[in-house]
Design an enzyme around this catalytic site. Structure first.
Site, mmCIF file in Angstrom:
data_model
loop_
_atom_site.group_PDB
_atom_site.id
_atom_site.type_symbol
_atom_site.label_atom_id
_atom_site.label_comp_id
_atom_site.label_asym_id
_atom_site.label_seq_id
_atom_site.Cartn_x
_atom_site.Cartn_y
_atom_site.Cartn_z
ATOM 1 N N GLU A 108 -2.809 -11.336 7.549
ATOM 2 C CA GLU A 108 -1.767 -10.340 7.321
ATOM 3 C C GLU A 108 -1.054 -10.569 5.995
ATOM 4 O OE1 GLU A 108 1.167 -7.324 7.760
ATOM 5 O OE2 GLU A 108 -0.917 -7.602 8.350
ATOM 6 N N HIS A 111 -3.122 -9.680 2.953
ATOM 7 C CA HIS A 111 -3.110 -8.229 2.780
ATOM 8 C C HIS A 111 -1.855 -7.787 2.028
ATOM 9 C CE1 HIS A 111 -3.781 -4.034 3.536
ATOM 10 N NE2 HIS A 111 -2.701 -3.910 4.288
ATOM 11 N N HIS A 176 -0.677 5.216 7.270
ATOM 12 C CA HIS A 176 -0.813 4.112 6.316
ATOM 13 C C HIS A 176 -2.214 4.105 5.708
ATOM 14 C CE1 HIS A 176 0.077 0.371 4.395
ATOM 15 N NE2 HIS A 176 -0.754 -0.351 5.142
#
Length: 362
Positions: A108, A111, A176
């Site tokens: 995460e 990213h 998103h």
């Protein structure tokens, strides 16, 4: 407020460090180019890294790492999982296969670092575009496209934050993804503006290419809805759905209730299997429509632009192969990533094609 601003600045600084390598490479490679040539090279670099970001975002989702750090922008208010080690260890001990583990936290945060790096590259593009306009006047390429792209990436970052804070709310996750693909399309269009390569064609062909692009974008939105609702294996056979049924009982009304939590109906009840199957089947129908449209467009282009004809057929074939692999091979992550990357590439190709057809207007 400090709990937000401090990790935000730290994450942005790490993203800046990630962007430094590509920026130094760009500066070295484009040193002898004209100012417009340098902008073109930087746009191409941002386009490449945005494609990587989209694929890595899919990897984050497919590995269930979207809540690997359950807050934003940091990880338990730290700039990296290193500073959040104790919190992550406690969460992983309580739920070893839960949403928070050390591996998922790193996925995460990587990213987020890559997203920050892409944002910095686009900021540099916007600044250089305005500098060039002040120096060369109206003869310079319009700086408003990079400015729009900068605003777009800021909105994309906001949706990234909402993805975490709203606990993978399907509509937000899908938006998103779509904003990420929209960013890719904006950069592909700008790339063509810096180096026009017109493709003469009649008006009806420009309209046909625009229609295929719109259909492809709608199909990608359906694919995003399938992925964010984990409906890929709601139909685990092809060409039938499951149990040898061509058209099982489907609940489109529940499946396409947009404003609801993950796995829930709008009234709070659990989302039924029939709803997931409806989501999946809608994507299959859309895939058939888009594939036929791509074949038709490729057929028309075989004379004036044979290379484009081959590229579109290859992209469509890749999407067909990876989409089928997701179903018949039980959704392997390699096929899923290939399908997302193929969708991004197809949209970039169609955007570039439309830009060249527009430039070729008589």
């Amino acid at each position: 407020m400090n709990d937000l601003l401090l990790p935000l600045g730290q994450v942005a600084a790490i993203g800046g460090a990630v962007a430094l390598g590509p920026l130094l490479w760009w500066r070295q490679r484009a040193r002898a180019a004209t100012p417009t040539g340098r902008l073109r090279a930087l746009t191409l670099l941002a386009l490449f890294l945005t494609f990587d970001l989209i694929v890595f975002g899919a990897f984050t989702r497919l590995t269930d790492s979207g809540l690997g750090c359950p807050d934003w922008p940091g990880c338990y208010s730290a700039a990296s999982p290193v500073g959040a080690h104790e919190h992550i260890e406690a969460a992983q001990t309580a739920m070893p296969t839960g949403p928070v583990t050390h591996a998922k936290a790193w996925i995460e945060m990587l990213h987020r670092y890559l997203a920050s790096a892409v944002g910095l590259l686009i900021l540099v593009m916007a600044v250089l575009s305005w500098r060039l306009r002040r120096h060369d006047g109206e003869s310079a390429p319009s700086p408003w496209w990079p400015t729009l792209t900068l605003a777009w990436v800021c909105v994309q970052g906001a949706f990234g934050a909402l993805t975490v804070t709203m606990k993978l709310f399907p509509a937000i996750v899908t938006l998103h993804l779509l904003f990420g693909l929209g960013l890719l399309m904006l950069l592909a269009w700008q790339r063509e503006a810096y180096e026009p390569r017109p493709l003469p064609a009649p008006a009806w062909l420009r309209g046909a290419a625009g229609l295929v692009l719109a259909l492809a974008l709608l199909q990608v939105a359906l694919g995003g809805w399938v992925s964010t609702n984990y409906a890929v294996l709601a139909c685990d056979e092809f060409p039938t759905c499951h149990g040898g049924q061509w058209w099982p009982h489907l609940d489109f009304a529940q499946g396409f209730e947009v404003w609801r939590d993950l796995g829930r109906r709008a009234d709070g009840g659990w989302l039924g299997f029939e709803a997931l199957a409806a989501i999946h089947m809608a994507h299959r129908i859309g895939a058939a429509v888009v594939f036929c449209a791509l074949i038709a467009l490729a057929w028309v282009l075989r004379g004036p632009a044979p290379a484009w004809s081959r590229w579109l057929l290859a992209a469509g074939g890749w999407q067909l192969a990876t989409g089928l692999s997701n179903v018949v091979l039980d959704w392997p992550i390699v096929a899923a990533l290939g399908h997302t990357g193929g969708a991004a590439l197809l949209l970039a190709l169609l955007t570039t094609l439309l830009a060249r057809l527009q430039k070729g207007r008589p």
